[in-house]
Design an enzyme around this catalytic site. Structure first.
Site, PDB file in Angstrom:
ATOM      1  N   GLN A   1      29.706  98.612  22.598  1.00  0.00           N
ATOM      2  CA  GLN A   1      30.199  99.997  22.683  1.00  0.00           C
ATOM      3  C   GLN A   1      30.924 100.201  24.003  1.00  0.00           C
ATOM      4  O   GLN A   1      31.501 101.247  24.238  1.00  0.00           O
ATOM      5  CB  GLN A   1      29.017 100.973  22.598  1.00  0.00           C
ATOM      6  CG  GLN A   1      28.225 100.845  21.313  1.00  0.00           C
ATOM      7  CD  GLN A   1      26.873 101.550  21.430  1.00  0.00           C
ATOM      8  OE1 GLN A   1      26.782 102.748  21.210  1.00  0.00           O
ATOM      9  NE2 GLN A   1      25.835 100.820  21.776  1.00  0.00           N
ATOM     10  N   ASN A   2      30.851  99.212  24.874  1.00  0.00           N
ATOM     11  CA  ASN A   2      31.435  99.364  26.212  1.00  0.00           C
ATOM     12  C   ASN A   2      32.944  99.178  26.168  1.00  0.00           C
ATOM     13  O   ASN A   2      33.466  98.362  25.409  1.00  0.00           O
ATOM     14  CB  ASN A   2      30.814  98.359  27.181  1.00  0.00           C
ATOM     15  CG  ASN A   2      29.321  98.572  27.315  1.00  0.00           C
ATOM     16  OD1 ASN A   2      28.820  99.619  26.910  1.00  0.00           O
ATOM     17  ND2 ASN A   2      28.623  97.606  27.859  1.00  0.00           N
ATOM     18  N   VAL A   3      33.617  99.918  27.046  1.00  0.00           N
ATOM     19  CA  VAL A   3      35.077  99.848  27.090  1.00  0.00           C
ATOM     20  C   VAL A   3      35.546  99.167  28.378  1.00  0.00           C
ATOM     21  O   VAL A   3      36.725  99.164  28.688  1.00  0.00           O
ATOM     22  CB  VAL A   3      35.705 101.261  26.962  1.00  0.00           C
ATOM     23  CG1 VAL A   3      35.419 101.847  25.586  1.00  0.00           C
ATOM     24  CG2 VAL A   3      35.201 102.208  28.048  1.00  0.00           C
TER      25      VAL A   3
ATOM     26  N   HIS B   1      34.431 100.673  20.453  1.00  0.00           N
ATOM     27  CA  HIS B   1      34.892 101.951  21.030  1.00  0.00           C
ATOM     28  C   HIS B   1      36.186 101.800  21.827  1.00  0.00           C
ATOM     29  O   HIS B   1      36.549 102.705  22.571  1.00  0.00           O
ATOM     30  CB  HIS B   1      33.785 102.571  21.902  1.00  0.00           C
ATOM     31  CG  HIS B   1      32.620 103.081  21.100  1.00  0.00           C
ATOM     32  ND1 HIS B   1      31.417 103.451  21.653  1.00  0.00           N
ATOM     33  CD2 HIS B   1      32.480 103.279  19.764  1.00  0.00           C
ATOM     34  CE1 HIS B   1      30.593 103.864  20.695  1.00  0.00           C
ATOM     35  NE2 HIS B   1      31.210 103.755  19.536  1.00  0.00           N
TER      36      HIS B   1
ATOM     37  N   CYS C   1      54.688 105.751  18.593  1.00  0.00           N
ATOM     38  CA  CYS C   1      54.922 104.572  17.730  1.00  0.00           C
ATOM     39  C   CYS C   1      53.640 103.797  17.434  1.00  0.00           C
ATOM     40  O   CYS C   1      53.641 102.886  16.609  1.00  0.00           O
ATOM     41  CB  CYS C   1      55.983 103.650  18.341  1.00  0.00           C
ATOM     42  SG  CYS C   1      55.409 102.724  19.784  1.00  0.00           S
TER      43      CYS C   1
ATOM     44  N   SER D   1      21.283 103.542  24.376  1.00  0.00           N
ATOM     45  CA  SER D   1      20.320 104.575  24.014  1.00  0.00           C
ATOM     46  C   SER D   1      20.245 104.722  22.494  1.00  0.00           C
ATOM     47  O   SER D   1      19.366 105.412  21.986  1.00  0.00           O
ATOM     48  CB  SER D   1      20.712 105.903  24.666  1.00  0.00           C
ATOM     49  OG  SER D   1      22.044 106.228  24.317  1.00  0.00           O
TER      50      SER D   1
HETATM   51  N1  APR Z   1      19.264  97.132  31.784  1.00  0.00           N
HETATM   52  C1  APR Z   1      19.011  97.487  30.507  1.00  0.00           C
HETATM   53  N2  APR Z   1      19.190  98.727  30.041  1.00  0.00           N
HETATM   54  C2  APR Z   1      19.631  99.652  30.895  1.00  0.00           C
HETATM   55  C3  APR Z   1      19.918  99.365  32.248  1.00  0.00           C
HETATM   56  C4  APR Z   1      19.715  98.041  32.695  1.00  0.00           C
HETATM   57  N3  APR Z   1      19.950  97.658  33.958  1.00  0.00           N
HETATM   58  N4  APR Z   1      20.357 100.513  32.854  1.00  0.00           N
HETATM   59  C5  APR Z   1      20.338 101.470  31.908  1.00  0.00           C
HETATM   60  N5  APR Z   1      19.908 100.968  30.729  1.00  0.00           N
HETATM   61  C6  APR Z   1      19.780 101.636  29.435  1.00  0.00           C
HETATM   62  C7  APR Z   1      19.288 103.065  29.480  1.00  0.00           C
HETATM   63  O1  APR Z   1      17.867 103.099  29.452  1.00  0.00           O
HETATM   64  C8  APR Z   1      19.904 103.651  28.212  1.00  0.00           C
HETATM   65  O2  APR Z   1      19.061 103.446  27.087  1.00  0.00           O
HETATM   66  O3  APR Z   1      21.084 101.713  28.906  1.00  0.00           O
HETATM   67  C9  APR Z   1      21.167 102.814  28.004  1.00  0.00           C
HETATM   68  C10 APR Z   1      22.461 103.545  28.300  1.00  0.00           C
HETATM   69  O4  APR Z   1      22.609 104.581  27.380  1.00  0.00           O
HETATM   70  P1  APR Z   1      23.923 105.475  27.294  1.00  0.00           P
HETATM   71  O5  APR Z   1      24.315 105.907  28.649  1.00  0.00           O
HETATM   72  O6  APR Z   1      23.658 106.515  26.258  1.00  0.00           O
HETATM   73  O7  APR Z   1      25.030 104.438  26.802  1.00  0.00           O
HETATM   74  P2  APR Z   1      25.406 103.894  25.340  1.00  0.00           P
HETATM   75  O8  APR Z   1      24.186 103.766  24.500  1.00  0.00           O
HETATM   76  O9  APR Z   1      26.252 102.710  25.550  1.00  0.00           O
HETATM   77  O10 APR Z   1      26.287 105.072  24.792  1.00  0.00           O
HETATM   78  C11 APR Z   1      26.914 104.902  23.548  1.00  0.00           C
HETATM   79  O11 APR Z   1      28.181 106.906  23.739  1.00  0.00           O
HETATM   80  O12 APR Z   1      29.160 108.078  25.438  1.00  0.00           O
HETATM   81  C12 APR Z   1      29.401 107.354  24.296  1.00  0.00           C
HETATM   82  O13 APR Z   1      31.217 106.085  23.541  1.00  0.00           O
HETATM   83  C13 APR Z   1      30.265 106.176  24.573  1.00  0.00           C
HETATM   84  O14 APR Z   1      29.959 103.868  24.013  1.00  0.00           O
HETATM   85  C14 APR Z   1      29.294 105.018  24.480  1.00  0.00           C
HETATM   86  C15 APR Z   1      28.269 105.528  23.491  1.00  0.00           C
END
Ligand code: APR
Length: 254
Positions: free
Chosen positions: A107-109, A125, A136, A195
């Site tokens: 999901q990371n960009v 994403h 275009c 998350s």
């Molecule tokens: N190691 C493992 N997990 C970690 C660490 C770490 N060092 N640091 C944080 N986390 C966990 C947190 O506990 C949390 O569950 O990473 C998760 C990050 O969650 P979000 O910030 O909600 O990110 P993500 O799940 O990628 O969000 C999904 O939502 O905002 C949109 O499009 C965006 O791709 C993104 C999507």
């Protein structure tokens, strides 16, 4: 979780990976946290000082494309400075072991999986490194240099937008189909640093456990804490992924 339970979870994760033929990985912002890329769901509900609706929706873009580009310009500048961490590299090593039977859905960009050396990466994403022309439709891979707040398409002079899937937009059909196929076909789904609240990405977890196959996948959650994914997980490895993923790999190679 006690040290003994943590050790048992690391070993269980390694044992399931050893038995697997196909592996799918779903990553989220947590895998890049130790590289210095901020995660999304900060407690103040803001995203680097902005409301999500302002900077990551089609409506926000229509209202103020300059603000959106300023926001993404700052994110591009941050990503230009950061490097993959041992969690990214552990996933590269995992791919080496499984070859073409390995898919990494992210999901990371930030593009850090590819920078680390991962090959079969599905960026569901989109990517901060790419632009898309609003006229275009051309998608271009742009180095992370400043693009200003109203970049133009080199071909048609149309306004470029970030090649990012915003809230309220659909995923690319081909990329999403490939992600679903990988989740459906895998024996192990490794869910790292997400998350698991954003759909459809999070639905890869129940897809991997669907009973359409003889044996549902084992789901391994790697996160700092329990999440929405935990109820589906067969084992949880809790701790920073930059530390825990290399430990899983160590045990897998032992
Ligand atoms: N190691 C493992 N997990 C970690 C660490 C770490 N060092 N640091 C944080 N986390 C966990 C947190 O506990 C949390 O569950 O990473 C998760 C990050 O969650 P979000 O910030 O909600 O990110 P993500 O799940 O990628 O969000 C999904 O939502 O905002 C949109 O499009 C965006 O791709 C993104 C999507």
């Amino acid at each position: 979780m006690s040290d003994t339970e943590h050790e048992a979870a690391l070993q269980q994760a390694a044992d399931w990976l050893r038995l697997a033929e196909r592996v799918c990985v779903l990553t989220g912002a947590g895998v890049s946290a130790e590289s210095g890329v901020p995660t999304f769901r900060a407690s103040d509900g803001l995203w680097e000082g902005h409301r999500i609706e302002e900077v990551a929706t089609p409506e926000g873009w229509a209202r103020n494309p300059k603000l959106v580009w300023q926001f993404y310009g700052a994110r591009r500048a941050n990503v230009a400075l950061v490097k993959p961490n041992p969690g990214h590299f552990a996933l590269v090593e995992l791919e080496r072991r499984f070859g073409d039977k390995f898919t990494l859905v992210t999901q990371n960009v930030d593009g850090l999986h590819s920078v680390a050396g991962s090959k079969n990466v599905l960026e569901i994403h989109g990517s901060l490194r790419h632009t898309r022309c609003t006229v275009c439709g051309a998608v271009a891979n742009r180095a992370l240099e400043p693009l200003g707040d109203a970049p133009e398409c080199p071909q048609c002079r149309g306004l470029l937008r970030p090649h990012i899937v915003w809230f309220g937009e659909g995923l690319d059909d081909d990329i999403w189909m490939a992600a679903m196929e990988a989740a459906d076909a895998c024996d192990v789904l490794l869910v790292v640093g997400t998350s698991a609240v954003v759909h459809p990405a999070a639905s890869l977890i129940p897809i991997s456990k669907r009973r359409s196959k003889e044996v549902p996948a084992k789901v391994i959650e790697v996160n700092l804490t329990r999440t929405e994914a935990s109820a589906h997980a067969d084992v949880g490895v809790y701790g920073p992924s930059g530390e825990t993923l290399p430990k899983v790999l160590e045990r897998l190679n032992a």
